[in-house]
Write an enzyme that holds these catalytic residues in place. Structure first.
Site, mmCIF file in Angstrom:
data_model
loop_
_atom_site.group_PDB
_atom_site.id
_atom_site.type_symbol
_atom_site.label_atom_id
_atom_site.label_comp_id
_atom_site.label_asym_id
_atom_site.label_seq_id
_atom_site.Cartn_x
_atom_site.Cartn_y
_atom_site.Cartn_z
ATOM 1 N N ASP A 106 26.730 -4.481 -143.526
ATOM 2 C CA ASP A 106 26.355 -4.496 -144.945
ATOM 3 C C ASP A 106 27.428 -5.098 -145.838
ATOM 4 O O ASP A 106 28.594 -5.210 -145.469
ATOM 5 C CB ASP A 106 26.121 -3.066 -145.415
ATOM 6 C CG ASP A 106 27.440 -2.316 -145.608
ATOM 7 O OD1 ASP A 106 28.237 -2.283 -144.655
ATOM 8 O OD2 ASP A 106 27.683 -1.799 -146.708
ATOM 9 N N GLY B 266 26.873 1.181 -139.542
ATOM 10 C CA GLY B 266 26.786 -0.210 -139.085
ATOM 11 C C GLY B 266 26.181 -0.409 -137.710
ATOM 12 O O GLY B 266 25.569 -1.438 -137.440
ATOM 13 N N LYS C 241 35.916 -9.885 -134.077
ATOM 14 C CA LYS C 241 36.519 -10.991 -134.836
ATOM 15 C C LYS C 241 37.730 -11.499 -134.084
ATOM 16 O O LYS C 241 38.539 -10.726 -133.581
ATOM 17 C CB LYS C 241 36.930 -10.519 -136.232
ATOM 18 C CG LYS C 241 35.755 -10.346 -137.161
ATOM 19 C CD LYS C 241 36.202 -10.101 -138.595
ATOM 20 C CE LYS C 241 35.005 -9.722 -139.434
ATOM 21 N NZ LYS C 241 35.345 -9.327 -140.802
ATOM 22 N N ASP D 230 37.257 -5.361 -135.966
ATOM 23 C CA ASP D 230 37.966 -6.198 -136.938
ATOM 24 C C ASP D 230 39.465 -5.918 -136.817
ATOM 25 O O ASP D 230 40.134 -6.469 -135.951
ATOM 26 C CB ASP D 230 37.392 -5.893 -138.327
ATOM 27 C CG ASP D 230 37.990 -6.748 -139.422
ATOM 28 O OD1 ASP D 230 38.721 -7.696 -139.116
ATOM 29 O OD2 ASP D 230 37.741 -6.471 -140.606
ATOM 30 N N ASP E 14 29.486 -1.701 -134.608
ATOM 31 C CA ASP E 14 28.941 -3.016 -134.945
ATOM 32 C C ASP E 14 29.955 -4.124 -134.724
ATOM 33 O O ASP E 14 29.663 -5.139 -134.127
ATOM 34 C CB ASP E 14 28.405 -3.019 -136.392
ATOM 35 C CG ASP E 14 29.419 -2.490 -137.415
ATOM 36 O OD1 ASP E 14 30.529 -2.078 -137.016
ATOM 37 O OD2 ASP E 14 29.098 -2.474 -138.613
ATOM 38 N N PHE F 276 33.553 -12.707 -143.098
ATOM 39 C CA PHE F 276 32.792 -11.503 -143.420
ATOM 40 C C PHE F 276 31.316 -11.766 -143.156
ATOM 41 O O PHE F 276 30.732 -12.694 -143.706
ATOM 42 C CB PHE F 276 33.002 -11.082 -144.870
ATOM 43 C CG PHE F 276 32.442 -9.730 -145.147
ATOM 44 C CD1 PHE F 276 33.135 -8.581 -144.760
ATOM 45 C CD2 PHE F 276 31.197 -9.588 -145.726
ATOM 46 C CE1 PHE F 276 32.599 -7.324 -144.972
ATOM 47 C CE2 PHE F 276 30.652 -8.324 -145.942
ATOM 48 C CZ PHE F 276 31.360 -7.197 -145.563
ATOM 49 N N VAL F 277 30.739 -10.952 -142.294
ATOM 50 C CA VAL F 277 29.339 -11.170 -141.904
ATOM 51 C C VAL F 277 28.469 -9.971 -142.282
ATOM 52 O O VAL F 277 28.962 -8.846 -142.412
ATOM 53 C CB VAL F 277 29.217 -11.442 -140.379
ATOM 54 C CG1 VAL F 277 29.791 -12.795 -140.019
ATOM 55 C CG2 VAL F 277 29.883 -10.338 -139.561
ATOM 56 N N ARG G 71 21.751 -4.782 -144.411
ATOM 57 C CA ARG G 71 21.739 -4.248 -143.036
ATOM 58 C C ARG G 71 20.442 -4.610 -142.317
ATOM 59 O O ARG G 71 20.398 -4.688 -141.104
ATOM 60 C CB ARG G 71 21.840 -2.717 -143.054
ATOM 61 C CG ARG G 71 23.167 -2.182 -143.538
ATOM 62 C CD ARG G 71 23.271 -0.687 -143.224
ATOM 63 N NE ARG G 71 24.265 -0.026 -144.041
ATOM 64 C CZ ARG G 71 25.561 0.028 -143.747
ATOM 65 N NH1 ARG G 71 26.015 -0.554 -142.669
ATOM 66 N NH2 ARG G 71 26.405 0.663 -144.531
HETATM 67 P P1 XMP Z 1 38.049 -2.193 -138.167
HETATM 68 O O1 XMP Z 1 38.876 -3.007 -139.151
HETATM 69 O O2 XMP Z 1 38.337 -0.728 -138.305
HETATM 70 O O3 XMP Z 1 36.613 -2.470 -138.717
HETATM 71 O O4 XMP Z 1 38.102 -2.737 -136.772
HETATM 72 C C1 XMP Z 1 35.495 -1.884 -138.232
HETATM 73 C C2 XMP Z 1 34.556 -1.544 -139.348
HETATM 74 O O5 XMP Z 1 34.764 -2.372 -140.510
HETATM 75 C C3 XMP Z 1 33.558 -2.852 -141.027
HETATM 76 N N1 XMP Z 1 33.607 -4.332 -140.975
HETATM 77 C C4 XMP Z 1 32.665 -5.152 -141.438
HETATM 78 N N2 XMP Z 1 31.493 -4.891 -142.027
HETATM 79 N N3 XMP Z 1 31.062 -7.207 -142.173
HETATM 80 C C5 XMP Z 1 30.693 -5.931 -142.390
HETATM 81 O O6 XMP Z 1 29.618 -5.706 -142.912
HETATM 82 C C6 XMP Z 1 32.225 -7.554 -141.595
HETATM 83 O O7 XMP Z 1 32.512 -8.747 -141.423
HETATM 84 C C7 XMP Z 1 33.072 -6.462 -141.212
HETATM 85 N N4 XMP Z 1 34.276 -6.418 -140.615
HETATM 86 C C8 XMP Z 1 34.572 -5.085 -140.471
HETATM 87 C C9 XMP Z 1 32.485 -2.280 -140.144
HETATM 88 O O8 XMP Z 1 31.969 -1.141 -140.780
HETATM 89 C C10 XMP Z 1 33.165 -1.872 -138.885
HETATM 90 O O9 XMP Z 1 32.593 -0.737 -138.279
#
Ligand code: XMP
Length: 177
Positions: free
Chosen positions: A158, A43, A130, A102, A99, A151-152, A164
Site C-alpha cells: 500500500d 501487506g 529489494k 526492504d 510482502d 517504492f511499489v 493493496r
Molecule cells: P523492512 O524495511 O522492515 O520492510 O524490510 C518491510 C516492510 O516495509 C514495507 N515496505 C513497503 N511497502 N512498498 C510498500 O507498500 C514498498 O516498496 C515497501 N518497501 C517496504 C512493507 O510493509 C514491508 O512489510
C-alpha cells in the site's frame, strides 16, 4: 492503467506463475510434515492467501500485526508490534510470510520473536526482495522476485492504506497522487 501508477513492474500473470513455482518448492521442503504459516499484516494478506492455496501439507495460518512504514514511502527504522498474539509455536515448523524485504528490520525482528518461542524450524518467504544493502543482515529463504530499490504498490502493498487491491505490482507515480 491508473494514472497513479507509473509502470507495471510485475503483471498479474507473472505474479501468479511465480507463486505456483514457489509453492512447489515449499511443498517439497515440507513433504510429510505439518506447517504453520505466520503472515505479517497487512501487506502479506493477498500473497499468503494465494500461495497457501497451492500448499499441500497440513497447514495452519496465523497472523501477526507489525508496522514499520506508517503509511509513507520510507521505513521509520523501527518495527512496531501492534499485537503479539501468536499461538503456542513450540516444536512447530514455521514459515514467516511477508510482502517485501526492504531494510530487513521487520523480518529480523519478527524472526527473533518467533525463534524465542522454541519452534522446531523457521523459514522465511517474501514475494519481493529489494536489491539494496540492508540495515539488518537478513535474507529470505524463499523469494518471489528481486526488484530494484523502488517504492511499489499493489498485490497487498500500500501507499497510505491504498492500492493493496491492485492485481499487479506497480511503481507509484508520486507526482500524480
Ligand atoms: P523492512 O524495511 O522492515 O520492510 O524490510 C518491510 C516492510 O516495509 C514495507 N515496505 C513497503 N511497502 N512498498 C510498500 O507498500 C514498498 O516498496 C515497501 N518497501 C517496504 C512493507 O510493509 C514491508 O512489510
Amino acid at each position: 492503467m491508473r494514472k497513479e501508477i507509473q509502470k507495471i513492474l510485475l503483471s498479474e500473470s507473472e505474479v501468479r506463475d511465480r507463486i505456483t513455482t514457489l509453492a512447489t518448492t515449499i511443498n517439497k521442503r515440507y513433504e510429510g510434515q505439518e506447517l504453520v504459516v505466520v503472515m505479517l499484516l497487512k501487506g502479506a494478506i493477498i500473497f499468503t492467501a494465494d500461495i497457501c492455496r497451492h500448499l499441500e501439507m497440513p497447514l495452519q495460518i496465523e497472523c501477526l500485526n507489525v508496522a514499520s512504514y506508517h503509511g509513507g514511502t520510507e521505513s521509520s527504522g523501527q518495527v512496531e508490534f501492534l499485537d503479539r498474539k501468536l499461538p503456542d509455536l513450540a516444536g512447530k515448523n514455521v514459515l514467516l510470510v511477508d510482502d517485501i524485504l526492504d531494510t530487513g528490520l521487520t523480518l529480523s525482528a519478527v524472526s527473533r520473536e518467533v525463534q524465542a518461542l522454541g519452534v522446531n524450524s523457521l523459514k522465511t518467504c517474501v514475494l519481493l526482495a529489494k536489491n539494496k544493502t540492508r540495515t539488518e543482515e537478513v535474507n529470505a529463504d524463499y523469494v518471489g522476485f528481486e526488484i530494484e530499490n523502488e517504492f511499489v504498490v499493489g498485490y497487498g502493498l500500500d501507499y497510505q492504506g491504498l492500492y493493496r487491491n491492485l492485481p499487479y505490482i506497480g511503481i507509484l507515480n508520486v507526482e500524480n497522487l
